[in-house]
Design a protein around this motif. Structure first.
Motif, short mmCIF file in Angstrom:
data_model
loop_
_atom_site.label_atom_id
_atom_site.label_comp_id
_atom_site.label_asym_id
_atom_site.label_seq_id
_atom_site.Cartn_x
_atom_site.Cartn_y
_atom_site.Cartn_z
N ASN A 155 0.74 -1.18 0.16
CA ASN A 155 -0.08 0.00 0.02
C ASN A 155 0.90 1.38 -0.03
O ASN A 155 0.36 2.44 -0.74
CB ASN A 155 -0.97 -0.15 1.26
N HIS A 156 1.99 1.15 0.57
CA HIS A 156 2.90 2.32 0.75
C HIS A 156 3.70 2.55 -0.46
O HIS A 156 3.75 3.49 -1.06
CB HIS A 156 4.03 1.97 2.09
N PHE A 157 4.14 1.55 -1.07
CA PHE A 157 5.15 1.50 -2.43
C PHE A 157 4.31 1.46 -3.61
O PHE A 157 5.01 2.05 -4.51
CB PHE A 157 6.31 0.41 -2.21
N ILE A 158 3.18 0.82 -3.84
CA ILE A 158 2.57 0.74 -5.11
C ILE A 158 1.91 2.31 -5.33
O ILE A 158 1.24 2.85 -4.44
CB ILE A 158 1.40 -0.24 -5.02
N GLU A 159 2.08 2.86 -6.38
CA GLU A 159 1.70 4.10 -6.64
C GLU A 159 0.02 4.18 -7.02
O GLU A 159 -0.58 3.11 -7.15
CB GLU A 159 2.16 4.61 -7.83
N ASP A 160 -0.32 5.40 -6.79
CA ASP A 160 -1.73 5.56 -6.81
C ASP A 160 -2.02 5.36 -8.49
O ASP A 160 -1.26 5.79 -9.21
CB ASP A 160 -2.32 6.70 -6.50
N MET A 161 -3.28 4.68 -8.54
CA MET A 161 -3.72 4.63 -9.81
C MET A 161 -5.15 4.94 -10.30
O MET A 161 -5.95 5.02 -9.21
CB MET A 161 -3.29 3.03 -10.36
N LYS A 166 -5.08 0.17 -8.08
CA LYS A 166 -4.06 -0.11 -7.21
C LYS A 166 -4.36 -1.27 -6.22
O LYS A 166 -3.62 -1.77 -5.97
CB LYS A 166 -3.86 1.31 -6.17
N LYS A 515 -1.37 -4.13 -16.72
CA LYS A 515 -0.03 -3.53 -15.82
C LYS A 515 1.48 -4.13 -16.28
O LYS A 515 2.43 -3.45 -16.18
CB LYS A 515 -0.32 -3.65 -14.28
#
Length: 730
Positions: A155-161, A166, A515
């Motif tokens: 949740n911290h490292f995956i960028e917002d999409m 996400k 993705k």
């Protein structure tokens, strides 16, 4: 993106592990008994630790090789998410830890349980069950810890999409760490199963049939190896197995929830968190249920079963109530329907357990009929056991069928069509979570079995009084039933979990286009991949029974199930032959064994089982990993779909048959040993020993390994989906 309610998951993980530690420390405060009892227990602990150490060395090499392949797929071919190699390693590591801690508790408890039985039956039952609870709580605690860590990190490292991608990406990555758990579980189950049954068959055929000495007699050289095997197979193996089932059901449901409520903001997040929260609540209730288990002196088998079931049913009843409020709090639009799916899964788990109990317990007609057939020799015992096992598949298969239909219908509000299919599939996934929600206490009843068995062995080898042996025999017989019930439960949960993973496979296909391959505009059933539904992908790849690729995949799936069973059965046979030869050699060459004036070479038998298990477990395990990859490369997505359908359906039925046949043969033998149909040493008893020997690899090697095979083949297909999509031949 994290909801405040998510904090319940890591908190529950800490509580479960804390109570596991509490039960372990309470158990270690109990006396281990006489010097002889302590020495025997030390032999078992040493053998189990040596085996696991050797197994983990072999598995580590396999894991490093697979991780290298995944890394190449991710960083070289670009057909894998970059997080997958790390997720794979952590899944395997946590699964191995679950098995190790459970085994440590079991080997520490056995002599203490035997000593507790010197005081009362209730003391022995409570100590054995709470020692088994260490395994149950460690498994669920580590699963929730693993999920908490990965969900927070991603949740911290995956960028917002944009949209709901996400959460879809996070869940798709997390599903893949289940393959690490599945791979470790298969090695643990197959290796442990071969180890324990090689020793058990050798001990029974030479000791009980040829030498006419009692079970667990200290004069039998294979007894220590047999007791070690109970721990590495039925404790470490089962722990790794159900770790994977619990994790996979939660994560597959989370992915299906992300797809069902795609682009719905907080509602999508609630659907992803729902299986995690349900699992956390079930774990808390399991802790409470563990404290309710107790019995009276002189209790019958039915009363002992009732004592264990009180805790299980208490936890199950409360999860029904609390899950309703949890789903309502998460604000899911059709939370009542999803709640119905959870109840369907929970009821299915209980129903399968009750069915298994009926067909394997000596308190009921099927097992008593097998015992009666012993009056005409071992051939009729074999026939009766096979017939009982075949008949026993009907009820679990019908239960799972009804559970699938109900969970789908409840989730969709009894609406059918392409626009509701994702919701229905989410209902099936969360039904699997419902079935496993009280795993903490359910697994405790299963891990109790080998602890009670080892306690009986320790009592026999230590020459404790007949009253103590009577109590340990009662606990052991109960353990045979709970172990058989646990295997049925594990197989049933594997079927629902595998089905949830099968449906999540197509979500992985979609994520591959969107993705990984960066091709969201590729047309799928005339719809861009980024907007395509599950139904669109099924139509695009022509997943139907008129497609020869699907049919070919189904045949290969059935073939894999029977090949795997044959390979593991033959592996036990080869290893057991070496054990039989060694036990005969010691009886022949070591003077004073039969008189009790000389000690057998226990270490040599432990060494034979260890080497046999390590050597024999590689081929079936590697076959399970290779077939999905090869089928995906040759037959593509349609072939994989057929492969998984064939594997799930045939594997489920065959696993139930083998587990129940073996359990019924074992308890038929125990029934005669209680004094029925001639009692110990009679011709009827010898006939049931033969039946039990045939059933040993059925119920403790091939049968329970099949439920891991089912999940591993699905998981391997999910993780290597990029190869099937990009490089398939047909």
């Amino acid at each position: 993106m994290l909801n405040s309610v998510f904090v319940l998951v890591p908190i529950t993980s800490v509580l479960a592990l804390s109570f596991a530690y509490y039960f372990y420390k309470q158990m270690t405060k109990s006396s281990e008994g006489t010097e002889t009892m302590q020495r025997i227990a030390q032999h078992v602990r040493k053998g189990a630790s040596a085996y696991l150490k050797q197994q983990y060395k072999v598995v580590l090499i396999v894991f490093l090789c697979i991780t290298a392949i995944f890394s190449y797929m991710a960083y070289g071919l670009g057909v894998q998410n970059n997080w997958v190699p790390f997720a794979f390693l952590t899944g395997g590591c946590f699964s191995a830890l679950a098995g190790f801690f459970g085994m440590k508790a079991a080997t520490t408890a056995s002599a203490r349980v035997a000593n507790a039985c010197r005081d009362s039956l209730n003391s022995g039952l409570r100590l054995a069950f709470r020692s088994g609870a260490v395994m149950g709580l460690v498994v669920v605690g580590l699963v929730l810890a693993d999920i908490s860590i990965w969900f927070t990190v991603l949740n911290h490292f995956i960028e917002d999409m944009e949209g709901g991608y996400k959460l879809m990406t996070i869940c798709a990555i997390m599903v893949t760490f289940g393959m690490g758990a599945s791979t470790q579980a298969l090695f643990a189950r197959v290796g442990g199963g071969i180890y324990t049954k090689a020793a058990d068959v050798g001990a029974d055929l030479v000791g009980k049939v040829e030498a006419n000495i009692p079970e667990d007699d200290p004069r039998n050289p294979a007894t220590i190896a047999d007791n070690v095997g109970d721990n590495v197979g039925d404790v470490a193996g089962m722990g790794a197995d159900l770790f994977e089932s619990f994790a996979a059901s939660i994560l597959a449901s989370a992915l299906l929830g992300a797809a069902a409520y795609f682009d719905m903001g907080d509602v999508q997040l609630g659907a992803v968190l729902a299986p995690m929260i349900i699992a956390a609540i079930g774990t808390l209730l399991s802790i409470v249920g563990i404290f309710l288990v107790r019995t009276r002196e002189g209790a019958s088998q039915k009363e002992l079963l009732r004592s264990l079931n009180i805790g299980v049913y208490f936890s199950a009843a409360l999860i029904v109530v609390l899950s309703y409020f949890a789903l309502k709090f998460l604000n899911l639009p059709n939370f009542v329907g999803i709640w119905g799916s959870i109840i369907a899964g929970l009821a299915a788990g209980i129903g399968i357990g009750q069915s298994t109990e009926y067909y394997t317990s000596a308190s009921y007609k099927p097992t008593i009929s097998i015992a009666k057939s012993s009056e005409t020799g071992p051939a009729t015992v074999i026939i009766a056991g096979v017939g009982t096992g075949l008949l026993s598949t009907a009820i679990p298969l019908l239960i799972v069928t009804v559970a699938i239909i109900l969970s789908y219908c409840f989730a969709t509000g009894f609406q059918f069509g392409a626009d509701t299919i994702n919701m229905g599939l989410y209902g099936i996934g969360i039904a699997a979570v419902g079935m496993l929600s009280t795993l903490g206490i359910t697994l405790a009843t299963d891990a109790y079995g080998p602890i009670a068995d080892n306690a009986g062995g320790n009592a026999e080898m230590s020459n404790l009084g007949p009253e103590v042996r009577k109590r340990t025999d009662a606990l052991d017989s109960l353990g045979n039933t709970t172990a058989a019930t646990g295997k049925g439960f594990a197989i049933g949960s594997a079927a629902l979990t595998a089905l949830a993973l099968l449906t999540s496979y197509f979500e992985e296909v979609r994520m591959m286009f969107v993705k990984v391959l960066d091709a969201p505009d590729t047309l799928i059933n005339n719809v861009p991949a980024g907007e395509a539904t599950f139904y669109d992908f099924v139509q695009h790849y022509e997943i139907h029974l008129m497609n020869p690729l699907v049919i070919c995949g189904m045949f290969i799936g059935v073939m894999a199930v029977f090949m795997f069973s044959g390979m593991t059965m033959n592996a036990v046979g080869r290893a057991a032959q070496k054990m039989v030869d060694e036990v005969r050699r010691q009886f022949r060459t070591i003077a004073g064994i039969m008189e009790g004036t000389a000690e057998p070479d226990y270490a040599r038998c432990v060494e034979i089982s260890t080497k046999g298990a390590q050597r024999e477990m590689m081929k079936p395990a590697l076959m399970a990993l290779a077939i999905p990859v090869v089928v995906g490369l040759v037959l593509g997505v349609p072939g994989i779909s057929g492969l998984l359908i064939g594997t799930i359906t045939s594997g489920f039925a065959l696993a139930i048959f083998m587990a129940n046949s073996g359990g019924a043969w074992d308890n038929a033998k125990k029934y005669i040993e209680e004094g029925n149909f001639g009692g110990k040493g009679s011709e009827a008893h010898k006939a049931t020993v033969i039946g039990d020997t045939v059933g040993d690899p059925f119920k403790d090697t091939s049968g329970p390994s099949l439920n891991i095979l089912i999940k591993l083949m699905v998981m391997a297909s999910v993780v290597t989906v990029g190869l099937a999509v990009t490089y398939h031949i047909l």
